[in-house]
Motif scaffolding. Structure first.
Motif, PDB file in Angstrom:
ATOM      1  N   GLN A  39       8.568   7.011   6.227  1.00  0.00           N
ATOM      2  CA  GLN A  39       7.396   6.309   5.865  1.00  0.00           C
ATOM      3  C   GLN A  39       6.456   7.368   5.317  1.00  0.00           C
ATOM      4  O   GLN A  39       5.596   7.978   5.983  1.00  0.00           O
ATOM      5  CB  GLN A  39       7.268   5.310   7.163  1.00  0.00           C
ATOM      6  N   ALA A  40       6.024   6.785   4.333  1.00  0.00           N
ATOM      7  CA  ALA A  40       4.607   7.820   3.628  1.00  0.00           C
ATOM      8  C   ALA A  40       3.512   6.598   3.968  1.00  0.00           C
ATOM      9  O   ALA A  40       3.590   5.433   4.227  1.00  0.00           O
ATOM     10  CB  ALA A  40       4.905   7.575   2.295  1.00  0.00           C
ATOM     11  N   ARG A  41       2.390   7.403   3.846  1.00  0.00           N
ATOM     12  CA  ARG A  41       1.184   6.543   4.398  1.00  0.00           C
ATOM     13  C   ARG A  41       0.985   5.483   3.272  1.00  0.00           C
ATOM     14  O   ARG A  41       1.132   5.374   1.961  1.00  0.00           O
ATOM     15  CB  ARG A  41      -0.012   7.567   3.891  1.00  0.00           C
ATOM     16  N   GLY A  42       0.789   4.161   3.761  1.00  0.00           N
ATOM     17  CA  GLY A  42       0.463   2.954   2.745  1.00  0.00           C
ATOM     18  C   GLY A  42       1.728   2.303   2.571  1.00  0.00           C
ATOM     19  O   GLY A  42       1.566   1.278   1.897  1.00  0.00           O
ATOM     20  N   LYS A  43       2.796   3.019   2.717  1.00  0.00           N
ATOM     21  CA  LYS A  43       3.929   2.450   2.393  1.00  0.00           C
ATOM     22  C   LYS A  43       4.841   1.631   3.679  1.00  0.00           C
ATOM     23  O   LYS A  43       4.957   2.210   4.738  1.00  0.00           O
ATOM     24  CB  LYS A  43       4.718   3.321   1.511  1.00  0.00           C
ATOM     25  N   GLU A  44       6.087   1.087   3.347  1.00  0.00           N
ATOM     26  CA  GLU A  44       6.944   0.399   4.127  1.00  0.00           C
ATOM     27  C   GLU A  44       7.754   1.622   4.466  1.00  0.00           C
ATOM     28  O   GLU A  44       8.076   2.473   3.642  1.00  0.00           O
ATOM     29  CB  GLU A  44       7.603  -0.665   3.772  1.00  0.00           C
ATOM     30  N   ARG A  45       8.579   1.691   5.707  1.00  0.00           N
ATOM     31  CA  ARG A  45       9.494   2.702   6.020  1.00  0.00           C
ATOM     32  C   ARG A  45      10.831   2.106   5.103  1.00  0.00           C
ATOM     33  O   ARG A  45      11.312   1.123   4.856  1.00  0.00           O
ATOM     34  CB  ARG A  45       9.961   2.276   7.386  1.00  0.00           C
ATOM     35  N   GLU A  46      11.560   3.370   4.541  1.00  0.00           N
ATOM     36  CA  GLU A  46      12.693   3.116   3.842  1.00  0.00           C
ATOM     37  C   GLU A  46      13.823   4.247   4.196  1.00  0.00           C
ATOM     38  O   GLU A  46      13.579   5.108   4.818  1.00  0.00           O
ATOM     39  CB  GLU A  46      12.296   3.507   2.441  1.00  0.00           C
ATOM     40  N   GLU A  89       6.701  13.369  -3.784  1.00  0.00           N
ATOM     41  CA  GLU A  89       6.974  11.857  -3.347  1.00  0.00           C
ATOM     42  C   GLU A  89       8.007  11.906  -2.372  1.00  0.00           C
ATOM     43  O   GLU A  89       7.948  10.747  -1.691  1.00  0.00           O
ATOM     44  CB  GLU A  89       7.625  11.125  -4.616  1.00  0.00           C
ATOM     45  N   ALA A  92       6.377  12.392   3.699  1.00  0.00           N
ATOM     46  CA  ALA A  92       6.365  11.083   4.740  1.00  0.00           C
ATOM     47  C   ALA A  92       6.706  11.382   5.988  1.00  0.00           C
ATOM     48  O   ALA A  92       7.034  12.902   6.383  1.00  0.00           O
ATOM     49  CB  ALA A  92       7.593   9.945   4.039  1.00  0.00           C
TER      50      ALA A  92
END
Length: 123
Positions: A39-46, A89, A92
């Protein structure tokens, strides 16, 4: 029930490598499919990668194929994520997760989660 503890995160330059480890408690580790998520900052867990409990089939999200490798050592109750050719990129928090008798695919329901380890890739 299983408890998961991740380690191995840190700061690395682009192009470098890290190996994450996830140690599991209990005697039934071999019956769990294991997954790595991030999970990156501001993004959903992938979903990043998964490995089945029985056949050791492995699965990866497209963005890490050819760079990341998931593996497991049932004797050590540990799953690994070898990350090569890291990119900014990839930065996370990385989590491992467990799904008993699961397939290790992205859409599986993972019941147990670790606390996460931070991976930061500088450009």
């Amino acid at each position: 029930q299983v408890q998961l503890v991740e380690s191995g995160g840190g700061l690395v330059q682009a192009g470098g490598s890290l190996r994450l480890s996830c140690a599991a408690s209990g005697r039934t580790f071999s019956t769990y499919a294991m997954g790595w998520f991030r999970q990156a900052r501001g993004k959903e867990r992938e979903f990043v990668a998964g490995i089945s409990w029985s056949t050791r089939n492995t699965y990866y999200t497209d963005s890490v194929k050819g760079r990341f490798t998931i593996s497991r050592d049932n004797a050590k109750n540990t799953v690994y994520l070898q990350m090569n050719s890291l990119k900014p990129e990839d930065t996370a928090v990385y989590y491992c997760a467990a799904d008993q008798f699961g397939s290790g695919v992205r859409t599986a329901v993972y019941d147990y989660w670790g606390q996460g380890t931070q991976v930061t890739v500088s450009s």
